[in-house]
Design a protein around this motif. Structure first.
Motif, short mmCIF file in Angstrom:
data_model
loop_
_atom_site.label_atom_id
_atom_site.label_comp_id
_atom_site.label_asym_id
_atom_site.label_seq_id
_atom_site.Cartn_x
_atom_site.Cartn_y
_atom_site.Cartn_z
N GLN A 141 -8.02 -4.96 -6.53
CA GLN A 141 -7.28 -4.67 -7.78
C GLN A 141 -6.26 -3.57 -7.47
O GLN A 141 -6.63 -2.51 -6.98
CB GLN A 141 -8.21 -4.17 -8.89
CG GLN A 141 -9.06 -5.25 -9.54
CD GLN A 141 -10.47 -5.24 -9.01
OE1 GLN A 141 -10.95 -4.20 -8.59
NE2 GLN A 141 -11.12 -6.40 -8.98
N TYR A 142 -5.00 -3.85 -7.77
CA TYR A 142 -3.96 -2.85 -7.50
C TYR A 142 -2.97 -2.84 -8.66
O TYR A 142 -2.62 -3.88 -9.18
CB TYR A 142 -3.18 -3.22 -6.22
CG TYR A 142 -4.03 -3.39 -4.98
CD1 TYR A 142 -4.65 -4.60 -4.70
CD2 TYR A 142 -4.21 -2.34 -4.09
CE1 TYR A 142 -5.43 -4.76 -3.57
CE2 TYR A 142 -4.98 -2.50 -2.94
CZ TYR A 142 -5.59 -3.71 -2.68
OH TYR A 142 -6.36 -3.87 -1.57
N ASP A 143 -2.48 -1.66 -9.03
CA ASP A 143 -1.35 -1.59 -9.97
C ASP A 143 -0.06 -1.84 -9.19
O ASP A 143 0.82 -2.58 -9.60
CB ASP A 143 -1.29 -0.20 -10.64
CG ASP A 143 -2.52 0.02 -11.53
OD1 ASP A 143 -3.04 1.15 -11.57
OD2 ASP A 143 -2.99 -0.99 -12.11
N ASP A 144 0.01 -1.20 -8.00
CA ASP A 144 1.18 -1.36 -7.14
C ASP A 144 0.67 -1.47 -5.70
O ASP A 144 0.46 -0.45 -5.04
CB ASP A 144 2.11 -0.15 -7.29
CG ASP A 144 3.35 -0.26 -6.40
OD1 ASP A 144 4.32 0.45 -6.65
OD2 ASP A 144 3.30 -1.06 -5.42
N GLU A 183 -1.20 -12.59 -4.40
CA GLU A 183 -0.02 -11.88 -4.93
C GLU A 183 0.14 -10.52 -4.26
O GLU A 183 1.25 -10.03 -4.08
CB GLU A 183 -0.11 -11.76 -6.46
CG GLU A 183 -1.21 -10.85 -6.99
CD GLU A 183 -2.63 -11.46 -6.93
OE1 GLU A 183 -2.81 -12.55 -6.34
OE2 GLU A 183 -3.55 -10.81 -7.46
N HIS A 184 -0.97 -9.91 -3.90
CA HIS A 184 -0.90 -8.61 -3.20
C HIS A 184 -0.35 -8.80 -1.78
O HIS A 184 0.52 -8.04 -1.33
CB HIS A 184 -2.29 -7.97 -3.13
CG HIS A 184 -2.97 -7.85 -4.45
ND1 HIS A 184 -4.31 -8.20 -4.63
CD2 HIS A 184 -2.52 -7.47 -5.68
CE1 HIS A 184 -4.64 -8.03 -5.89
NE2 HIS A 184 -3.57 -7.59 -6.55
N ASN A 185 -0.85 -9.83 -1.10
CA ASN A 185 -0.36 -10.12 0.26
C ASN A 185 1.14 -10.42 0.23
O ASN A 185 1.91 -9.95 1.06
CB ASN A 185 -1.12 -11.31 0.87
CG ASN A 185 -2.57 -10.99 1.16
OD1 ASN A 185 -2.89 -9.91 1.68
ND2 ASN A 185 -3.46 -11.91 0.82
N LEU A 186 1.56 -11.20 -0.78
CA LEU A 186 2.99 -11.56 -0.86
C LEU A 186 3.85 -10.34 -1.15
O LEU A 186 4.92 -10.17 -0.56
CB LEU A 186 3.19 -12.64 -1.94
CG LEU A 186 2.66 -14.02 -1.55
CD1 LEU A 186 2.66 -14.95 -2.75
CD2 LEU A 186 3.50 -14.61 -0.42
N ALA A 187 3.36 -9.45 -1.99
CA ALA A 187 4.13 -8.22 -2.30
C ALA A 187 4.30 -7.40 -1.02
O ALA A 187 5.38 -6.90 -0.72
CB ALA A 187 3.42 -7.42 -3.38
N ILE A 188 3.24 -7.28 -0.25
CA ILE A 188 3.30 -6.51 1.00
C ILE A 188 4.27 -7.17 1.98
O ILE A 188 5.12 -6.51 2.59
CB ILE A 188 1.89 -6.38 1.61
CG1 ILE A 188 1.03 -5.43 0.78
CG2 ILE A 188 1.96 -5.92 3.07
CD1 ILE A 188 -0.45 -5.50 1.09
N LEU A 189 4.20 -8.48 2.08
CA LEU A 189 5.09 -9.19 3.01
C LEU A 189 6.55 -9.08 2.58
O LEU A 189 7.45 -8.96 3.41
CB LEU A 189 4.67 -10.66 3.10
CG LEU A 189 3.37 -10.89 3.88
CD1 LEU A 189 2.80 -12.28 3.57
CD2 LEU A 189 3.59 -10.71 5.38
N ARG A 190 6.79 -9.08 1.27
CA ARG A 190 8.17 -8.97 0.77
C ARG A 190 8.73 -7.57 0.99
O ARG A 190 9.92 -7.38 1.17
CB ARG A 190 8.22 -9.31 -0.71
CG ARG A 190 8.00 -10.80 -0.99
CD ARG A 190 8.05 -11.13 -2.47
NE ARG A 190 7.76 -12.55 -2.70
CZ ARG A 190 6.84 -12.99 -3.55
NH1 ARG A 190 6.12 -12.11 -4.27
NH2 ARG A 190 6.61 -14.28 -3.70
N GLN A 191 7.84 -6.56 1.00
CA GLN A 191 8.28 -5.16 1.10
C GLN A 191 7.84 -4.53 2.42
O GLN A 191 7.68 -3.32 2.51
CB GLN A 191 7.73 -4.36 -0.09
CG GLN A 191 8.29 -4.81 -1.46
CD GLN A 191 7.62 -4.05 -2.59
OE1 GLN A 191 6.91 -4.60 -3.42
NE2 GLN A 191 7.82 -2.74 -2.63
N LEU A 192 7.68 -5.35 3.43
CA LEU A 192 7.16 -4.87 4.71
C LEU A 192 8.00 -3.72 5.28
O LEU A 192 7.46 -2.78 5.87
CB LEU A 192 7.13 -6.04 5.69
CG LEU A 192 6.12 -6.06 6.83
CD1 LEU A 192 4.75 -5.63 6.38
CD2 LEU A 192 6.09 -7.44 7.47
#
Ligand SMILES: Nc1nc2ncc(COP(=O)(O)OP(=O)(O)O)nc2c(=O)[nH]1
Length: 263
Positions: A141-144, A183-192
């Motif tokens: 669970q993450y907010d950001d 969705e968390h993995n994708l956010a990290i990959l988009r903002q690597l």
């Protein structure tokens, strides 16, 4: 100027239950030599699966699985990393010739691991994982996610330095698939690129991971090479220093073509 190409860490799981290649290596030393031959700059030997819900492996069993393989590969001149959370496995692996410690718990699971890492000259991969393989998916669970993973890794880097591990030996890894939903993995990959703020080289381990079927639909792990190559090139584009992959030759070819045509 050709783009910097990430170095390749080839995965050698000497486990019966790893998520994509468990039990596949009848002769792990030969498999490790083949990874190096195929272009791996490092062979990552792991004796305990860290997939969600994986059963912990007793120390003596993890030692039995890994140390002879580390020793044989190091003796053959292959650079070896040890993928473990246990201090004693780290110590014995360095003694056997390992040059990198790869700890998915970022030197947290075993209190003695920071001392072992400080007492040697091996590089250290600090990966983000909430909890442990048994609990991490309940903690997804993450907010950001990017900000929270960055903060965790920053803390782990500070803790490693406080334990006497020089910053120049540290590598940070956002831990794709560890206590994270798609969705968390994708956010990290988009903002690597944001992870360069940590001030240490980055490692991306996304090979064959569930973020691939999360995008394209159900796909057996053995059929995820195209997605794995796309993830590798995303890592290269973001300037990661290391890619941890199962398919070394294919990844190397993709990286060389990518580097040759980059502006
Ligand atoms: N630094 C780092 N180490 C890792 N170790 C294991 C796995 C899990 O993948 P795999 O080794 O293929 O599976 P298993 O843990 O089931 O052996 N992923 C990473 C990762 O992303 N980064």
């Amino acid at each position: 100027m050709s783009a910097a190409i990430p170095r390749i860490m080839g995965i050698l799981n000497v486990t019966p239950d790893s998520f994509s290649d468990g039990g596949r290596h009848a002769d792990p030393v030969a498999a490790g030599l083949a990874l190096h031959e195929a272009g791996a700059d490092m062979v990552d030997v792991g004796g305990e699966s860290t997939r969600p819900g994986a059963a912990p492996v007793p120390l003596d069993e993890e030692l039995r699985r890994t140390i002879p393989v580390v020793a044989a590969l190091a003796k053959a001149g292959v650079p070896v990393s040890i993928d473990t959370m246990k201090a004693e496995v780290m110590r014995r692996a360095v003694e056997a010739g390992a040059v990198m410690l790869n700890d998915v718990s970022a030197l947290q699971a075993d209190a003695a691991s920071r001392g072992v890492a400080a007492a040697c000259s091996a590089d250290v991969v600090l990966m983000h994982m909430p909890g442990n393989p048994q609990t991490m998916q309940q903690l997804a669970q993450y907010d950001d996610p990017v900000a929270e993973v960055l903060a965790h890794l920053s803390d782990r880097i500070a803790a490693a330095e406080a334990a006497g591990i020089a910053r120049g030996r540290l590598i940070a890894d956002p831990g794709i698939g560890f206590g994270k939903g798609a969705e968390h993995n994708l956010a990290i990959l988009r903002q690597l690129e944001d992870f360069h703020a940590l001030g240490v080289p980055l490692l991306l381990g996304a090979s064959r991971k569930s973020v691939i079927p999360a995008i394209v639909g159900p796909t057996p792990a053995a059929e995820r090479l195209p997605g794995s190559l796309a993830l590798a090139l995303r890592g290269a584009e973001a300037g990661v220093a290391w890619l941890r992959v199962h398919d070394v030759a294919a990844t190397r070819q993709a990286l060389r073509v990518w580097a040759a045509i980059r502006r």
